[in-house]
Enzyme design. Structure first.
Site, PDB file in Angstrom:
ATOM      1  N   LYS A 114     -30.596 -82.848 108.062  1.00 47.64           N
ATOM      2  CA  LYS A 114     -31.979 -83.314 107.773  1.00 47.64           C
ATOM      3  C   LYS A 114     -32.036 -84.466 107.005  1.00 47.64           C
ATOM      4  CE  LYS A 114     -34.303 -82.330 104.154  1.00 47.64           C
ATOM      5  NZ  LYS A 114     -35.342 -83.309 104.032  1.00 47.64           N
ATOM      6  N   GLU A 190     -22.166 -85.430  97.133  1.00 45.50           N
ATOM      7  CA  GLU A 190     -21.919 -86.755  96.539  1.00 45.50           C
ATOM      8  C   GLU A 190     -23.200 -87.199  95.760  1.00 45.50           C
ATOM      9  OE1 GLU A 190     -22.926 -90.113  95.664  1.00 45.50           O
ATOM     10  OE2 GLU A 190     -22.767 -90.902  97.666  1.00 45.50           O
ATOM     11  N   CYS A 225     -25.658 -96.260  96.075  1.00 50.95           N
ATOM     12  CA  CYS A 225     -25.195 -95.000  95.068  1.00 50.95           C
ATOM     13  C   CYS A 225     -24.006 -95.788  94.092  1.00 50.95           C
ATOM     14  CB  CYS A 225     -24.496 -94.203  96.070  1.00 50.95           C
ATOM     15  SG  CYS A 225     -25.666 -93.219  96.905  1.00 50.95           S
ATOM     16  N   GLU A 324     -29.180 -92.476  85.824  1.00 46.68           N
ATOM     17  CA  GLU A 324     -29.338 -93.240  87.101  1.00 46.68           C
ATOM     18  C   GLU A 324     -30.724 -93.667  87.304  1.00 46.68           C
ATOM     19  OE1 GLU A 324     -27.398 -93.309  91.310  1.00 46.68           O
ATOM     20  OE2 GLU A 324     -28.291 -91.429  90.889  1.00 46.68           O
TER      21      GLU A 324
END
Length: 420
Positions: A114, A190, A225, A324
């Protein structure tokens, strides 16, 4: 399919990705705004290499014969897990998709993938190329849709044996809940990072360190990331280094990602841009200094663009040091000693990547040991190929993409205990 057959299909897919590299890169840029020069290398270039790497590796994976009593034969078989569900993000969908898909297919599994709802074009095209390469129907499936609908259905499915995901910590937690509510499928996550990039006064070349550090946070508008979003600079060179870094950042051309002269492309969405700007507001409220940027750029394309932004005076407990951003926003903190640098670097729930700049070999090794993260760059930032794993410590996740270690996620062990 025999290993030789799988190898042939994956090699063919790698060739087709390279043949259609420009098409795939442009599809991705239209979705997510990555600057085209970077997208060509990071998306089809990386994906082709990933499929080729696992095609070469798949027939080198063997079972084992255990050292048992002579009257017994103990065999350890390595089998496919079955059906793999993969949910991938919008920033590098083809590259990250290949990290999941290639080792899963190499080990003989089927995959339901997906994409993010804002970036599905490259993966839909990849499915067509996989069919052209000879992958049997139903072995690789792309299902588009909202995460709360399609993603949830995939995670709750009793027919999915392993779930792999790259994205936010909040979604990762929900996926673990869905696993518990369904068939206890294994989940490999992750979940991003707040990566410290640590610059000592004895760095081999402070000007080079500033240039590389700028691209380590501002490429792809910070939507990476492993982006070095926390800059830790030794106090004695702090002002000089920030000035040099600011010069590099200010020279970056932000604009239309399909323009080959663009250095930094677009922010993915209005939602993401609004969140980025919210961090600027909170930084000012906490007494930080906006040394560069901090504003939206209005482009005639109608897209979402933001100035490369440097914020100084960031305390380790400030929001900008803890959460983040996933945008072109760099927080800068000074330190005096090695121990303080390690303490600040580890003062985070995340542990995905880090960087260290020093000419002292002993210090470099101590920092690699002391900083809790899955990757530590020394005198560089970013990079690494398929020969080494990428995975997070702490709340940056579990399991690894890339390298031979990734195969472990897609393999079950079975013992055969045979009396002779």
């Amino acid at each position: 399919m025999a290993p030789a057959g799988r190898k042939k299909v994956l090699f063919k897919l790698a060739e087709l990705i390279e043949k259609h590299a420009l098409e795939l890169a442009v599809l991705g840029v239209r979705d997510n705004g990555t600057e085209l020069n970077m997208a060509l290398k990071a998306e089809p270039g990386s994906a082709a290499g990933t499929f080729r790497y696992y095609a070469e590796a798949l027939d080198k994976v063997y079972g084992e014969i255990a050292p048992t009593d002579p009257g017994v034969l103990g065999l350890v078989h390595k089998e496919p897990v079955g059906v793999v569900g993969a949910i991938v993000p919008w920033n590098f969908p083809l590259m990250i998709g290949a990290w999941k898909l290639a080792p899963a297919l190499a080990m003989g599994n089927s995959v339901v993938l997906k994409p993010a709802e804002t970036a599905s074009l490259t993966l839909l095209r990849l499915a067509e190329l996989a069919s052209e390469a000879g992958l049997p129907d139903g072995v690789f499936n792309v299902v588009t849709g909202q995460g709360a609908v399609a993603g949830e259905a995939l995670a709750l499915s009793m027919n999915v044996d392993v779930l792999v995901f790259t994205g936010s910590g909040g979604v990762g937690r929900r996926l673990l809940e869905y696993s518990a509510r369904s068939n206890l499928k294994r989940c490999y996550l992750e979940l991003g990072g707040k990566s410290p990039n640590i610059v000592f006064a004895d760095a081999p070349d402070l000007k080079e360190a500033a240039k590389v550090s700028a691209m380590g946070i501002f490429r792809n508008s910070g939507q990476v990331c492993v982006a070095g979003s926390r800059l830790l600079v030794e106090e004695s060179v702090h002002d000089e280094f920030v000035e040099t870094l600011s010069q590099h950042a200010a020279a970056l051309r932000v604009g239309n990602p399909l323009d080959l002269s663009t250095d930094v492309g677009a922010v993915n969405s209005l939602t993401q841009l609004t969140g980025n700007l919210g961090f600027i507001d909170s930084a000012e409220a906490e007494g930080n200094t906006i040394a560069l940027g901090g504003n939206r750029i209005l482009e005639d394309t109608g897209g979402y663009y933001m100035e490369p932004t440097i914020v100084t005076g960031v305390k380790p407990t400030d929001r900008l040091a803890q959460q983040e951003v996933f945008g072109p926003v760099l927080g800068v903190t000074s330190f005096k000693t090695d121990a303080e640098a390690i303490e600040i670097a580890n003062n985070s729930i995340y542990g995905l990547a880090a960087g260290v700049w020093t000419s002292n070999l002993g210090r470099a090794h101590k920092m690699v040991r002391g900083v809790r993260s899955g990757v530590v760059h020394v005198n560089t930032y970013g990079g690494a190929d398929n020969t080494v794993p990428l995975g997070g410590h702490k709340q940056s996740g579990n399991g690894h993409d890339k390298s031979l270690h990734a195969l472990e996620k897609y393999t079950d062990l079975k013992t055969a205990w045979i009396k002779l």
